[in-house]
Design a protein around this motif. Structure first.
Motif, PDB file in Angstrom:
ATOM      1  N   ILE A 172      27.370  42.112  41.695  1.00  0.00           N
ATOM      2  CA  ILE A 172      28.692  42.640  41.322  1.00  0.00           C
ATOM      3  C   ILE A 172      29.788  41.654  41.708  1.00  0.00           C
ATOM      4  N   LEU A 173      29.674  41.053  42.901  1.00  0.00           N
ATOM      5  CA  LEU A 173      30.684  40.086  43.342  1.00  0.00           C
ATOM      6  C   LEU A 173      30.707  38.857  42.449  1.00  0.00           C
ATOM      7  N   GLU A 174      29.546  38.419  41.992  1.00  0.00           N
ATOM      8  CA  GLU A 174      29.488  37.276  41.065  1.00  0.00           C
ATOM      9  C   GLU A 174      30.178  37.623  39.753  1.00  0.00           C
ATOM     10  N   GLN A 175      30.024  38.875  39.312  1.00  0.00           N
ATOM     11  CA  GLN A 175      30.707  39.314  38.090  1.00  0.00           C
ATOM     12  C   GLN A 175      32.227  39.269  38.282  1.00  0.00           C
ATOM     13  N   LEU A 191      34.809  47.549  39.037  1.00  0.00           N
ATOM     14  CA  LEU A 191      33.852  46.622  39.678  1.00  0.00           C
ATOM     15  C   LEU A 191      33.926  46.718  41.204  1.00  0.00           C
ATOM     16  N   TRP A 192      35.128  46.817  41.750  1.00  0.00           N
ATOM     17  CA  TRP A 192      35.246  46.932  43.207  1.00  0.00           C
ATOM     18  C   TRP A 192      34.676  48.266  43.713  1.00  0.00           C
ATOM     19  N   LYS A 193      34.843  49.310  42.911  1.00  0.00           N
ATOM     20  CA  LYS A 193      34.247  50.597  43.291  1.00  0.00           C
ATOM     21  C   LYS A 193      32.729  50.500  43.303  1.00  0.00           C
ATOM     22  N   LYS A 194      32.172  49.794  42.311  1.00  0.00           N
ATOM     23  CA  LYS A 194      30.715  49.593  42.267  1.00  0.00           C
ATOM     24  C   LYS A 194      30.257  48.790  43.488  1.00  0.00           C
ATOM     25  N   TYR A 195      31.045  47.780  43.840  1.00  0.00           N
ATOM     26  CA  TYR A 195      30.695  46.983  45.015  1.00  0.00           C
ATOM     27  C   TYR A 195      30.725  47.842  46.283  1.00  0.00           C
ATOM     28  N   THR A 196      31.758  48.656  46.425  1.00  0.00           N
ATOM     29  CA  THR A 196      31.890  49.520  47.605  1.00  0.00           C
ATOM     30  C   THR A 196      30.714  50.477  47.713  1.00  0.00           C
ATOM     31  N   GLU A 197      30.285  51.007  46.574  1.00  0.00           N
ATOM     32  CA  GLU A 197      29.140  51.922  46.577  1.00  0.00           C
ATOM     33  C   GLU A 197      27.862  51.190  46.988  1.00  0.00           C
ATOM     34  N   ALA A 198      27.664  49.969  46.458  1.00  0.00           N
ATOM     35  CA  ALA A 198      26.488  49.176  46.830  1.00  0.00           C
ATOM     36  C   ALA A 198      26.520  48.829  48.314  1.00  0.00           C
ATOM     37  N   GLU A 199      27.720  48.542  48.824  1.00  0.00           N
ATOM     38  CA  GLU A 199      27.872  48.232  50.247  1.00  0.00           C
ATOM     39  C   GLU A 199      27.540  49.460  51.090  1.00  0.00           C
ATOM     40  N   ARG A 200      28.019  50.618  50.647  1.00  0.00           N
ATOM     41  CA  ARG A 200      27.746  51.860  51.379  1.00  0.00           C
ATOM     42  C   ARG A 200      26.256  52.143  51.438  1.00  0.00           C
ATOM     43  N   THR A 211      50.844  38.262  44.728  1.00  0.00           N
ATOM     44  CA  THR A 211      50.144  37.499  43.688  1.00  0.00           C
ATOM     45  C   THR A 211      48.648  37.477  43.975  1.00  0.00           C
ATOM     46  N   TYR A 212      48.295  37.651  45.236  1.00  0.00           N
ATOM     47  CA  TYR A 212      46.898  37.509  45.649  1.00  0.00           C
ATOM     48  C   TYR A 212      46.253  38.835  46.051  1.00  0.00           C
ATOM     49  N   VAL A 213      46.791  39.939  45.553  1.00  0.00           N
ATOM     50  CA  VAL A 213      46.126  41.240  45.710  1.00  0.00           C
ATOM     51  C   VAL A 213      44.821  41.177  44.923  1.00  0.00           C
ATOM     52  N   PRO A 214      43.684  41.748  45.428  1.00  0.00           N
ATOM     53  CA  PRO A 214      43.566  42.561  46.638  1.00  0.00           C
ATOM     54  C   PRO A 214      43.144  41.789  47.878  1.00  0.00           C
ATOM     55  N   LEU A 215      43.036  40.446  47.782  1.00  0.00           N
ATOM     56  CA  LEU A 215      42.655  39.684  48.974  1.00  0.00           C
ATOM     57  C   LEU A 215      43.693  39.873  50.070  1.00  0.00           C
ATOM     58  N   LEU A 216      44.959  39.842  49.689  1.00  0.00           N
ATOM     59  CA  LEU A 216      46.049  39.999  50.640  1.00  0.00           C
ATOM     60  C   LEU A 216      46.797  41.277  50.318  1.00  0.00           C
ATOM     61  N   LEU A 217      46.817  42.199  51.255  1.00  0.00           N
ATOM     62  CA  LEU A 217      47.510  43.470  51.046  1.00  0.00           C
ATOM     63  C   LEU A 217      48.770  43.508  51.890  1.00  0.00           C
ATOM     64  N   GLU A 218      49.805  44.106  51.367  1.00  0.00           N
ATOM     65  CA  GLU A 218      51.084  44.150  52.063  1.00  0.00           C
ATOM     66  C   GLU A 218      50.978  44.967  53.344  1.00  0.00           C
ATOM     67  N   GLY A 219      51.451  44.372  54.444  1.00  0.00           N
ATOM     68  CA  GLY A 219      51.446  45.071  55.724  1.00  0.00           C
ATOM     69  C   GLY A 219      52.764  45.794  55.950  1.00  0.00           C
ATOM     70  N   ALA A 220      52.829  46.537  57.051  1.00  0.00           N
ATOM     71  CA  ALA A 220      54.009  47.358  57.332  1.00  0.00           C
ATOM     72  C   ALA A 220      55.266  46.520  57.497  1.00  0.00           C
ATOM     73  N   ASP A 221      55.137  45.293  58.036  1.00  0.00           N
ATOM     74  CA  ASP A 221      56.307  44.458  58.292  1.00  0.00           C
ATOM     75  C   ASP A 221      56.456  43.321  57.287  1.00  0.00           C
ATOM     76  N   SER A 222      55.673  43.354  56.205  1.00  0.00           N
ATOM     77  CA  SER A 222      55.704  42.253  55.240  1.00  0.00           C
ATOM     78  C   SER A 222      57.095  42.050  54.647  1.00  0.00           C
ATOM     79  N   HIS A 223      57.850  43.141  54.492  1.00  0.00           N
ATOM     80  CA  HIS A 223      59.179  43.019  53.878  1.00  0.00           C
ATOM     81  C   HIS A 223      60.104  42.156  54.723  1.00  0.00           C
ATOM     82  N   ILE A 224      59.862  42.122  56.039  1.00  0.00           N
ATOM     83  CA  ILE A 224      60.694  41.294  56.915  1.00  0.00           C
ATOM     84  C   ILE A 224      60.516  39.825  56.571  1.00  0.00           C
TER      85      ILE A 224
END
Length: 385
Positions: free
Chosen positions: A47-50, A28-37, A151-164
Motif C-alpha cells: 500500500i505504501l508503494e502505491q 489508501l492511508w485508511k487501508k494502510y492503517t488497517e494493515a498496520e492494525r 504544503t507537506y500534509v500529511p507528513l507535517l501536521l499543524e501543531g497548536a503553536d504553528s500559527h506563531i
C-alpha cells in the motif's frame, strides 16, 4: 435538448476523475492503517508503494515523504540488515532532489537526521551523522521560512503553536533538528518576537547546566526572568511563566505562599495564553479544600479523654466532629467509609446522645496547610460513631 443533455454528461464525466483523486489518498492511508492494525507488514509495504508511486507522479511531497519514511521503518523492522540499503536509498533521493528541489531535499535531509539519531551502528558515529544531516537541512532558513508547512500534509501536521511561526517549514524542521539557535536568530531578525521567545526558551532548556535548586541562587532562573523582562508584553511570555513555576516547584527555598502568589501574578499578566491552564490546575491543587484526621486507636479506655489529631487542613472555614452512641453493646465488623456499612450503622444511631465540637479557621490563606487537634471527653463504655 440534445445539446443540454450532452453538456450535462460531459460535466459529469469531467468531474468524476477529480472526485476520485481527492478521495484516493484518504482511502489508501485508511487501508494502510488497517494493515498496520492487523500487523501485516507485507500488505503495509504494498500500500505504501502505491501511495509513493502516485504521490511522486503528482508531486504530492507530503504523501510521498510520509510513505517513504514508513517504508524504511517497516523494512528495517523486518530485517535489521536492511538499515544500510534503506539509508543509501534515501541518500540517493536526497542527492537527486538537491539539484532540482531544495525544499524537498531539506526534508530528506531532516529525515536522515532523524533516522541516524535513532540508530546505534557499530561502524558509524550516528550522532555526528545525525547532526551533519540536520545542519544541512537548516542551511537556508530564509527559504524554509517562505514555505508553508501545509504544503507537506500529511507528513507535517499543524501543531497548536504553528500559527506563531506563520505555519512555516522552518519551525517544523528546526524543532526536529533541535536547532533553536538558528531559529531564534532568524525570527529575531525578522521581527517575529513571539516565535523568538519560544525559541529562546527551548534554547536555554537545551543548554541548561547543573544549577542550584534555589530561587535566590539559580542562574537558570535569572535567565528566565531576563527573558520574561524582554517579552513581558507578549501573551507567549506565559510559556516562560510556566517554566518559572516549574523551577519554583522544585526549589528548596520556595514556599507555598511564593508559588501561590507567583501563579496569581502570572495569570493576571498572561492569563490569555492557552497553556496557562497548567497554572490554573496547579492553583486548584494548592487550594483544594481538604483535611486529614488521625486517631491511633479504635478501642479506648472508658472515661479517659482522647486527642484526635488533624494532621492537615487546607482552605476550610471549619471542621465539626460529632460523637454519637450506637444502640449495640458489642463491637461491629462494619466500616463507616463503605456506603452499605454506613447505612447499617446509621440505623443504630441514638440521635439524642450526639455531642459536637467545631473548630473554625477564619482568615487563613487558601493555600496554607494548618494542623489542629480535638479532644474527645471521656466516654462511658459503649460503641460510638
Amino acid at each position: 435538448r440534445m445539446k443540454k443533455t450532452l453538456i450535462i454528461l460531459i460535466t459529469i464525466f469531467t468531474c468524476l476523475p477529480l472526485v476520485s483523486v481527492a478521495q484516493s489518498y484518504n482511502i489508501l492511508w485508511k487501508k494502510y492503517t488497517e494493515a498496520e492494525r492487523r500487523d501485516l507488514p507485507t500488505d503495509e509495504l504494498i500500500i505504501l508503494e502505491q501511495i509513493a508511486g502516485k504521490a511522486k507522479a503528482e508531486r504530492k511531497y507530503g504523501h510521498l515523504l510520509k510513505a517513504e519514511l514508513k517504508i524504511g521503518q517497516i523494512k528495517t523492522s523486518i530485517s535489521p540488515d536492511s538499515i544500510t540499503p534503506s539509508l543509501q536509498r534515501l541518500k540517493a533521493k536526497e542527492a537527486a532532489a538537491e539539484h532540482k528541489d531544495f525544499i524537498l531535499a531539506s526534508i530528506y535531509q531532516c529525515a536522515l537526521g532523524k533516522i541516524y539519531a535513532s540508530l546505534d551502528l557499530p561502524d558509524q558515529d550516528c550522532k555526528a551523522e545525525s547532526e551533519r544531516w540536520f545542519k544541512k537541512a537548516m542551511s537556508y532558513p530564509d527559504k524554509l521560512a517562505n514555505i508553508k508547512a501545509d504544503t507537506y500534509v500529511p507528513l507535517l501536521l499543524e501543531g497548536a503553536d504553528s500559527h506563531i511561526f506563520y505555519n512555516d517549514l522552518l519551525h517544523v524542521i528546526g524543532y526536529e533538528a533541535g536547532d533553536f539557535k538558528t531559529m531564534y536568530k532568524w525570527y529575531s531578525e525578522h521581527n517575529n518576537r513571539s516565535a523568538a521567545c519560544l525559541c529562546a526558551l527551548e534554547l536555554i532548556q537545551l543548554e541548561r547546566k547543573t544549577d542550584a535548586l534555589e530561587v535566590k541562587k539559580s542562574r537558570y532562573l535569572q535567565t528566565i526572568d531576563s527573558l520574561i523582562n524582554v517579552y513581558k508584553d507578549l501573551a507567549v511570555a506565559g510559556e516562560l511563566a510556566i517554566e518559572r513555576y516549574h523551577f519554583m516547584d522544585q526549589a528548596t527555598d520556595a514556599t507555598t505562599a511564593d508559588k501561590y502568589n507567583y501563579i496569581n501574578y502570572a495569570l493576571s499578566r498572561w492569563g490569555g495564553w492557552p497553556r496557562m491552564n497548567i497554572l490554573r490546575n496547579v492553583q486548584k491543587r494548592l487550594t483544594l479544600p481538604n483535611f486529614i484526621v488521625e486517631i491511633d486507636k479504635n478501642i479506648l479506655t472508658p472515661n479517659t479523654p482522647k486527642w484526635v489529631h488533624i494532621r492537615q487542613i487546607t482552605n476550610l472555614q471549619s471542621i465539626t466532629m460529632s460523637i454519637t452512641r450506637l444502640n449495640v453493646n458489642h463491637a461491629l465488623e462494619l466500616t463507616p467509609n463503605k456506603a452499605e456499612d454506613y447505612a447499617k450503622i446509621s440505623r443504630l444511631l441514638l440521635s439524642n446522645t450526639t455531642s459536637t465540637l467545631t473548630h473554625r479557621y477564619v482568615g487563613q490563606p487558601p493555600y496554607k496547610v494548618c494542623r489542629d487537634s480535638m479532644l474527645i471527653d471521656g466516654l462511658s463504655a459503649g460503641v460510638y460513631l
